[in-house]
Write an enzyme that holds these catalytic residues in place. Structure first.
Site, short mmCIF file in Angstrom:
data_model
loop_
_atom_site.label_atom_id
_atom_site.label_comp_id
_atom_site.label_asym_id
_atom_site.label_seq_id
_atom_site.Cartn_x
_atom_site.Cartn_y
_atom_site.Cartn_z
N LYS A 9 0.84 -1.38 -0.25
CA LYS A 9 0.00 -0.38 -0.04
C LYS A 9 0.88 1.24 -0.13
CE LYS A 9 -1.37 2.27 3.01
NZ LYS A 9 -1.41 3.91 1.68
N GLU B 250 10.76 0.72 10.47
CA GLU B 250 11.26 1.94 9.84
C GLU B 250 10.65 3.58 10.05
OE1 GLU B 250 14.40 -1.17 8.85
OE2 GLU B 250 14.20 1.22 9.12
N CYS C 258 14.23 9.96 6.17
CA CYS C 258 14.18 10.05 7.38
C CYS C 258 16.09 9.78 8.22
CB CYS C 258 14.30 8.41 7.78
SG CYS C 258 14.80 6.89 7.11
N GLU D 40 11.07 16.12 14.29
CA GLU D 40 11.60 15.76 13.01
C GLU D 40 10.76 16.55 12.11
OE1 GLU D 40 10.65 12.16 10.86
OE2 GLU D 40 12.67 11.87 10.49
N1 LIG Z 1 13.34 5.15 8.87
C1 LIG Z 1 13.19 4.97 7.52
O1 LIG Z 1 13.11 3.60 6.83
C2 LIG Z 1 11.96 5.95 6.75
C3 LIG Z 1 11.92 5.91 5.67
C4 LIG Z 1 11.77 7.23 5.25
C5 LIG Z 1 10.38 7.88 6.19
N2 LIG Z 1 10.29 7.85 7.31
C6 LIG Z 1 9.84 8.33 8.05
O2 LIG Z 1 8.28 8.45 7.57
C7 LIG Z 1 7.94 9.81 7.93
C8 LIG Z 1 7.86 10.83 6.09
O3 LIG Z 1 6.43 9.33 5.99
P1 LIG Z 1 5.00 9.82 5.36
O4 LIG Z 1 4.66 11.25 5.75
O5 LIG Z 1 4.89 8.93 4.27
O6 LIG Z 1 4.41 8.67 7.13
P2 LIG Z 1 3.00 8.70 7.12
O7 LIG Z 1 3.64 7.67 8.63
O8 LIG Z 1 1.90 9.22 7.24
O9 LIG Z 1 3.08 7.74 6.02
C9 LIG Z 1 3.51 6.28 5.83
C10 LIG Z 1 2.42 5.30 5.40
O10 LIG Z 1 1.54 5.13 5.96
C11 LIG Z 1 0.38 4.96 5.58
N3 LIG Z 1 -0.62 5.71 6.86
C12 LIG Z 1 -0.17 6.09 7.54
N4 LIG Z 1 -1.79 6.32 8.33
C13 LIG Z 1 -1.85 4.99 8.28
C14 LIG Z 1 -2.90 4.52 9.05
N5 LIG Z 1 -3.84 4.60 9.75
N6 LIG Z 1 -3.01 3.26 8.81
C15 LIG Z 1 -2.29 2.23 7.79
N7 LIG Z 1 -0.91 3.47 7.38
C16 LIG Z 1 -1.86 4.79 7.14
C17 LIG Z 1 0.32 6.35 4.68
O11 LIG Z 1 -0.88 6.39 3.87
C18 LIG Z 1 1.85 5.92 4.13
O12 LIG Z 1 1.57 4.93 3.07
C19 LIG Z 1 9.00 10.44 8.39
O13 LIG Z 1 8.39 10.56 9.95
C20 LIG Z 1 10.10 9.34 7.99
O14 LIG Z 1 10.60 9.93 8.84
C21 LIG Z 1 11.42 6.52 7.91
O1 LIG Z 2 14.13 9.06 4.13
C1 LIG Z 2 14.80 7.59 4.37
C2 LIG Z 2 14.73 6.82 3.11
O2 LIG Z 2 15.73 5.60 4.12
C3 LIG Z 2 15.89 7.46 2.04
S1 LIG Z 2 17.72 6.23 2.19
O3 LIG Z 2 17.65 4.76 2.26
O4 LIG Z 2 18.28 6.96 3.72
O5 LIG Z 2 18.22 7.15 0.57
#
Ligand SMILES: NC(=O)c1ccc[n+]([C@@H]2O[C@H](COP(=O)([O-])OP(=O)(O)OC[C@H]3O[C@@H](n4cnc5c(N)ncnc54)[C@H](O)[C@@H]3O)[C@@H](O)[C@H]2O)c1
Ligand SMILES: O=C[C@H](O)CS(=O)(=O)O
Length: 484
Positions: free
Chosen positions: A181, A256, A290, A387
């Site tokens: 998803k 993650e 992230c 963040e």
């Molecule tokens: N650790 C990592 O590898 C990593 C990588 C990329 C992003 N991130 C984190 O993600 C965040 C930004 O990404 P974002 O805005 O897409 O995050 P988000 O948590 O808002 O959304 C991520 C995913 O979760 C889904 N989602 C949202 N609410 C949900 C629910 N109630 N039930 C099921 N799915 C749901 C969204 O549709 C999307 O597909 C930041 O905090 C960033 O640090 C972490």
């Molecule tokens: O947002 C963080 C993702 O993991 C991207 S990356 O792996 O740092 O390129």
């Protein structure tokens, strides 16, 4: 502005059981270009019923896929990785149009995503078991590592292809089907990968991409007993929710989540390298990664010089539409993200921080934000606690090594951390003391498919990439052969 090339890989349908379909009730939602606001298209607004059908289709597809050899599965994954590289321009354009990052970064993301396919095409062939020295002469003890079953993945918008590939590759390599998803902001990239799997002959039901209402789809993926594994990349609050929702069916979880990376510059650092690393770790994807540096801890002896050099370098960044050549920073993903960044900047300034550059929306308007450097930031300011996910570099001052470590670790999360020093003893003392899953030493770029990516504390569970990343898609079976 010239009209962008048509998006050849764009599909306005979801991939369910090998068919491109609409939502049961025909509802859709629109997807927009964050740089121009232009509507790119629409995708199905699916929910629980479609999710249940996808889970059933995955369960049907699993037995044949798990019976195929790891070599055979790996061959198909390698073909998929190669096809992604062949279609890189189309995939990169799609990423830039729906996520906003500059084309150069989007092309790097395609290569990074394809590298996960290539890596796990090989790792699938190294899922070794073991024999255990028997405790009695009449029996032999064997340990097998087996595919876990139907997997689900929920992915973020910031790296719509790479974050998906980082889950799909190990899942398929280990012998599992997977349902993805994608984020509502960036579904087309995920659907395009689904399209490419058809070209390489991946059987129906092994990769399905459902677009729709996240809470409804997520709740079903968490509650359905046939789903044995959930991998989530996104914010910590949503990760907590999915963790709780998965408790009733005891799923294997990979989370993650968010970070708050410290970037520590010691007096003995190579400042040219530190500024270069700061640019890379702060402004990649307009600060929407992230592992972006969220707090710059600079030792007093080099604070002013580092601040001025970072200001100068930040002011040289070219901000604009990611499709235009030479652009180094695109828009933020949406107006909500921009408002959050502005709130953090305003809070810092109201509480005594000083602005060296930026601090406001870019002259281009819309979702564009000016690269920003703040100094005299204090640990209790919002920007040092939450963040940012935007192009803002808050600089805090420190005196001693112990102070830098304590301040860096003073947070619930621990994903990435960075330190610049040329003192090998300091590098190991500080690197080992930092509470983070990943530490960059004299570099601002750490992400690679060959190393385990993940965090500690509330930055998540499990690792993606490296040899460790396939473990989360396997179970262990011990077999005792008696009567020998
Ligand atoms: N650790 C990592 O590898 C990593 C990588 C990329 C992003 N991130 C984190 O993600 C965040 C930004 O990404 P974002 O805005 O897409 O995050 P988000 O948590 O808002 O959304 C991520 C995913 O979760 C889904 N989602 C949202 N609410 C949900 C629910 N109630 N039930 C099921 N799915 C749901 C969204 O549709 C999307 O597909 C930041 O905090 C960033 O640090 C972490
Ligand atoms: O947002 C963080 C993702 O993991 C991207 S990356 O792996 O740092 O390129």
């Amino acid at each position: 502005m010239s009209t962008p090339a048509p998006l050849a890989l764009l599909r306005e349908a979801a991939l369910l059981d090998g068919h491109w379909v609409q939502a049961d009730d025909g509802q859709t939602f629109d997807v927009h270009d964050p740089a121009t606001g232009q509507r790119l298209g629409h995708v199905p607004l699916m929910g629980a019923a479609e999710t249940r059908r996808a889970i059933d289709a995955a369960a049907r597809a699993w037995p044949a896929w798990r019976r195929r050899t790891a070599r055979d599965r790996g061959h198909l994954l390698r073909q998929l990785g190669q096809l992604m590289l062949t279609r890189s321009d189309e995939l990169a354009t799609l990423i830039t149009r729906e996520q906003g990052k500059p084309l150069a970064e989007a092309r790097s993301e395609v290569a990074y995503a394809a590298a996960y396919l290539d890596w796990y095409a090989e790792e699938g062939k190294r899922v070794y078991g073991e024999t255990i020295p028997t405790p009695s002469a009449d029996r032999r003890l064997l340990v097998f590592r087996e595919p876990i079953g139907v997997c689900a993945a929920i992915t973020p918008w910031n790296f719509p292809l790479a974050m998906m590939a980082r889950k799909v590759a190990p899942a398929l390599a280990a012998g599992n089907p997977i349902i993805v998803k994608p984020a509502e902001s960036t579904p087309f990239t995920a659907l395009a990968l689904g399209l490419l799997t058809e070209e390489v002959g991946l059987p129906p039901g092994l990769l399905q991409v459902l677009t729709g209402e996240p809470r409804a789809i997520g709740a079903e993926l968490c509650a359905h007993p046939t789903v044995r594994k959930l991998s989530f990349t996104g914010s910590t609050p949503v990760g907590r929710l999915l963790f709780a929702q998965s408790a009733s069916t005891i799923k294997k979880l990979s989370l993650e989540l968010g970070g708050l990376a410290p970037f520590i510059v010691f007096d003995d650092a190579d400042l040219d390298a530190a500024v270069e690393g700061a640019l890379a770790s702060k402004y990649r994807n307009a600060g929407q990664t992230c592992v972006c540096s969220n707090r710059f801890f600079v030792q007093t002896g080099v604070y002013d010089e580092f601040a001025d050099r970072l200001r100068e370098a930040s002011e040289r960044l070219v901000v604009g539409n990611g499709l235009h050549s030479g652009v180094q920073q695109g828009p933020l993903i949406n107006a909500v993200a921009l408002a959050k960044v502005q709130h953090q900047v305003d809070d810092a300034l109201a509480r005594g921080a000083r602005l060296l550059t930026g601090g406001k929306r870019h002259a281009l308007g819309g979702n564009f934000y000016t690269p920003t450097v703040l100094v005299d930031v204090q640990p209790d300011m919002v920007i040092a606690r939450e963040e940012t996910f935007g192009p803002v570099a808050p600089l805090l001052r420190f005196t001693s090594e112990d102070e830098a470590i304590a301040r860096s670790n003073d947070t619930e999360v621990g994903l990435a951390a960075y330190l610049y020093s040329r003192d090998i003893g300091r590098i190991f003392r500080v690197g080992e003391a930092l509470e983070a899953g990943m530490v960059g030493v004299n570099t601002g770029l750490i992400s690679t498919e060959v190393a385990p990516f993940g965090g500690v504390k509330q930055s998540g569970l499990g690792r993606e990439g490296g040899r460790q990343g396939i473990d989360d898609y396997l179970t262990t079976k011990y077999m005792a052969l008696a009567g020998l």
